[in-house]
Design a protein around this motif. Structure first.
Motif, PDB file in Angstrom:
ATOM      1  N   GLN A  85      28.779  32.183  37.351  1.00 38.76           N
ATOM      2  CA  GLN A  85      28.029  33.436  37.469  1.00 38.76           C
ATOM      3  C   GLN A  85      26.650  33.186  38.092  1.00 38.76           C
ATOM      4  OE1 GLN A  85      30.708  35.840  37.060  1.00 38.76           O
ATOM      5  NE2 GLN A  85      28.761  36.859  36.881  1.00 38.76           N
ATOM      6  N   LEU A  88      27.207  32.705  41.808  1.00 35.53           N
ATOM      7  CA  LEU A  88      27.513  33.999  42.429  1.00 35.53           C
ATOM      8  C   LEU A  88      26.247  34.843  42.584  1.00 35.53           C
ATOM      9  CD1 LEU A  88      30.821  34.847  40.544  1.00 35.53           C
ATOM     10  CD2 LEU A  88      30.602  34.434  43.007  1.00 35.53           C
ATOM     11  N   GLU A  89      25.429  34.877  41.568  1.00 38.51           N
ATOM     12  CA  GLU A  89      24.202  35.669  41.608  1.00 38.51           C
ATOM     13  C   GLU A  89      23.216  35.109  42.638  1.00 38.51           C
ATOM     14  OE1 GLU A  89      21.269  38.403  41.268  1.00 38.51           O
ATOM     15  OE2 GLU A  89      23.377  38.551  40.735  1.00 38.51           O
ATOM     16  N   ARG A  92      24.512  36.167  46.009  1.00 41.74           N
ATOM     17  CA  ARG A  92      24.402  37.608  46.166  1.00 41.74           C
ATOM     18  C   ARG A  92      22.958  38.008  46.418  1.00 41.74           C
ATOM     19  NH1 ARG A  92      22.134  41.510  44.572  1.00 41.74           N
ATOM     20  NH2 ARG A  92      21.284  40.456  42.777  1.00 41.74           N
ATOM     21  N   ALA A  93      22.025  37.409  45.673  1.00 45.63           N
ATOM     22  CA  ALA A  93      20.612  37.738  45.830  1.00 45.63           C
ATOM     23  C   ALA A  93      20.107  37.351  47.223  1.00 45.63           C
ATOM     24  CB  ALA A  93      19.792  37.039  44.750  1.00 45.63           C
ATOM     25  N   GLY A  96      23.430  39.185  49.866  1.00 41.83           N
ATOM     26  CA  GLY A  96      24.097  40.459  49.629  1.00 41.83           C
ATOM     27  C   GLY A  96      25.575  40.273  49.319  1.00 41.83           C
ATOM     28  N   ALA A  97      26.355  41.305  49.588  1.00 40.17           N
ATOM     29  CA  ALA A  97      27.787  41.287  49.252  1.00 40.17           C
ATOM     30  C   ALA A  97      28.514  40.135  49.943  1.00 40.17           C
ATOM     31  CB  ALA A  97      28.431  42.622  49.616  1.00 40.17           C
ATOM     32  N   ASP A  98      28.137  39.836  51.186  1.00 39.08           N
ATOM     33  CA  ASP A  98      28.771  38.712  51.872  1.00 39.08           C
ATOM     34  C   ASP A  98      28.467  37.387  51.159  1.00 39.08           C
ATOM     35  OD1 ASP A  98      29.942  40.318  53.785  1.00 39.08           O
ATOM     36  OD2 ASP A  98      28.371  39.977  55.276  1.00 39.08           O
ATOM     37  N   GLY A  99      27.313  37.302  50.538  1.00 38.63           N
ATOM     38  CA  GLY A  99      26.964  36.098  49.785  1.00 38.63           C
ATOM     39  C   GLY A  99      27.888  35.893  48.600  1.00 38.63           C
ATOM     40  N   THR A 100      28.249  36.989  47.948  1.00 40.76           N
ATOM     41  CA  THR A 100      29.193  36.899  46.834  1.00 40.76           C
ATOM     42  C   THR A 100      30.535  36.390  47.324  1.00 40.76           C
ATOM     43  OG1 THR A 100      28.069  38.702  45.688  1.00 40.76           O
ATOM     44  CG2 THR A 100      30.301  38.186  44.968  1.00 40.76           C
ATOM     45  N   SER A 101      30.992  36.916  48.449  1.00 41.32           N
ATOM     46  CA  SER A 101      32.271  36.466  49.019  1.00 41.32           C
ATOM     47  C   SER A 101      32.205  34.989  49.384  1.00 41.32           C
ATOM     48  CB  SER A 101      32.622  37.289  50.257  1.00 41.32           C
ATOM     49  OG  SER A 101      32.800  38.634  49.922  1.00 41.32           O
TER      50      SER A 101
END
Length: 114
Positions: A85, A88-89, A92-93, A96-101
């Motif tokens: 987690q 992932l965070e 993402r931070a 953005g959404a592509d970072g999560t992917s």
């Protein structure tokens, strides 16, 4: 399923089909020499970055597998969800959404599918 790849002018690469930029260089997409040279320089740097990213990806996956093997050999769990987690965070931070992917792909490369 493969799709038909077309240049921005509508022609298939290498097909000889006429398009709006018929005189454009097939490698850079422009016939203007200064722009074509700059595009070539930029792409060389992109290729260097890609090689570095691939090497780092492989190193990260190997290190992650080593962490998992060491943890399991010492009686620990296969995964530490709080750590995943956190990763992932972080991605993402920053991205953005592509970072999560991207983070999900990195995690899977290191631990395998769940």
């Amino acid at each position: 399923m493969m799709t038909d790849v077309r240049e921005q002018n509508g022609a298939r690469p290498g097909s000889g089909e006429a398009g709006a930029t018929e005189a454009a260089d097939g490698q850079t997409g422009t016939a203007e020499p200064v722009a074509s040279a700059r595009i070539t320089e930029i792409r060389e740097r992109i290729d260097e970055i890609d090689r570095a990213l691939i090497g780092l990806w492989q190193e990260r996956a190997a290190l992650s597998r080593e962490v998992g093997a060491t943890r399991m050999a010492s009686g620990g769990t296969r995964l530490v969800l709080s750590r995943e987690q956190e990763i992932l965070e972080r991605f993402r931070a920053a991205l953005g959404a592509d970072g999560t992917s991207l983070a999900l792909l990195l995690l899977r490369a290191g631990r395998g599918p769940l």
